[in-house]
Write an enzyme that holds these catalytic residues in place. Structure first.
Site, PDB file in Angstrom:
ATOM      1  N   GLU A  80      67.952  33.228 -41.624  1.00 14.85           N
ATOM      2  CA  GLU A  80      66.772  32.371 -41.506  1.00 14.85           C
ATOM      3  C   GLU A  80      65.786  32.549 -42.663  1.00 14.85           C
ATOM      4  O   GLU A  80      64.856  31.756 -42.807  1.00 14.85           O
ATOM      5  CB  GLU A  80      66.068  32.656 -40.174  1.00 14.85           C
TER       6      GLU A  80
ATOM      7  N   GLU B  69      83.361  48.749 -33.946  1.00 18.97           N
ATOM      8  CA  GLU B  69      82.166  49.581 -34.076  1.00 18.97           C
ATOM      9  C   GLU B  69      82.484  51.073 -34.150  1.00 18.97           C
ATOM     10  O   GLU B  69      81.607  51.884 -34.431  1.00 18.97           O
ATOM     11  CB  GLU B  69      81.219  49.334 -32.903  1.00 18.97           C
TER      12      GLU B  69
END
Length: 272
Positions: free
Chosen positions: A81, A112
């Site tokens: 953004e 992960e």
């Protein structure tokens, strides 16, 4: 100090399946109201990290977010953004998620848990000591993130983190840890809830404050935003009208000419 994994503690509520829709919503909302207060307690730590980010970006460095699952997705969201909002390049703020881009939509098994892939993912961007890396992990125990920050430290790359537990392994390897403790989730262990909200709030604060400090906001307006749709073009015209006290048609002509709100304002002010 002892590490207590409060994000995994039992919910303050039980028998959720017997609750009405109204009761569930009320209790979630009650829990959510604790989040901004928890963030407020960490403002000094957030300020310390943001000050370092600003200095790094001023000398040509970049900001990296690295995380897994929800944490990784939120980092990517915040990074993505920045270009449309502040007109910066897409490589100034970079979000990296365990498992790569496909993990943005679907969980990648065991991604992960890797203790090597995080650093490899950072190296793909030719990371250097000019940059700064923020690890995001609600639990503060994600191996992918911890190991990546450990390698950053070994290579004189400044590190920070956003986590929701005190004294976690991630905090211990971060130069500038942010630890926002919000306690148990409404659904036990569902860290996409309060912990995810914490991360989003802190990420908003980090990039917004950084971009203001770097001069990408004038007054309270996004004068460097990308004019990527009709709504944003109209917003840009209104910004120019308000700033220069001119009519709509003149502002529209300026924006059509210069393709950027700041450039249009500066050129008009300078008599061009």
């Amino acid at each position: 100090m002892d590490f207590i994994k409060t994000t995994e503690k039992d919910s303050n509520y039980n028998h959720l399946e017997t609750m009405s829709v109204s009761a569930i919503l009320k209790h979630i909302n009650t829990e959510d109201q604790t989040v901004p207060l928890a963030v407020e307690r960490e403002l000094p730590q957030i300020e310390a990290l943001v000050s370092q980010i600003v200095e790094k970006l001023k000398i040509g460095g970049r900001l990296f977010y690295i995380g897994a699952g929800t944490s990784g997705r939120l980092g990517i969201l915040d990074a993505s953004e920045c270009p449309p909002t502040f007109g910066v390049s897409h490589d100034l703020v970079v979000g990296i998620i365990a498992g790569g881009d496909k993990a943005i939509r679907k969980a990648v098994e065991n991604a992960e848990d890797s203790k090597t892939q995080g650093w490899e993912d950072l190296q793909a961007f030719n990371i250097s000591s000019k940059d700064i890396v923020i690890g995001i992990a609600a639990s503060g125990t994600t191996p992918y993130v911890i190991a990546a920050l450990e390698m950053c430290n070994k290579n004189q790359i400044l590190t920070g983190c956003i986590t929701c537990n005190k004294n976690s392994p991630l905090s211990l390897v971060s130069n500038y840890p942010i630890e926002v403790v919000v306690g148990p989730e409404f659904v036990t262990g569902s860290s996409r809830m309060k912990a995810g909200t914490v991360q989003k709030l802190v990420l908003n604060m980090i990039t917004t404050t950084t971009m203001i400090q770097l001069g990408h906001v004038k007054g309270n307006k996004m004068v460097d935003m990308q004019l990527s749709n009709v709504k944003l073009v109209e917003r840009g015209i209104k910004m120019i009208m308000e700033e220069l006290q001119i009519d709509y048609v003149t502002a529209q002509q300026l924006l059509n000419t210069y393709k950027n709100v700041r450039t249009a304002i500066n050129n008009y002010t300078n008599g061009n």
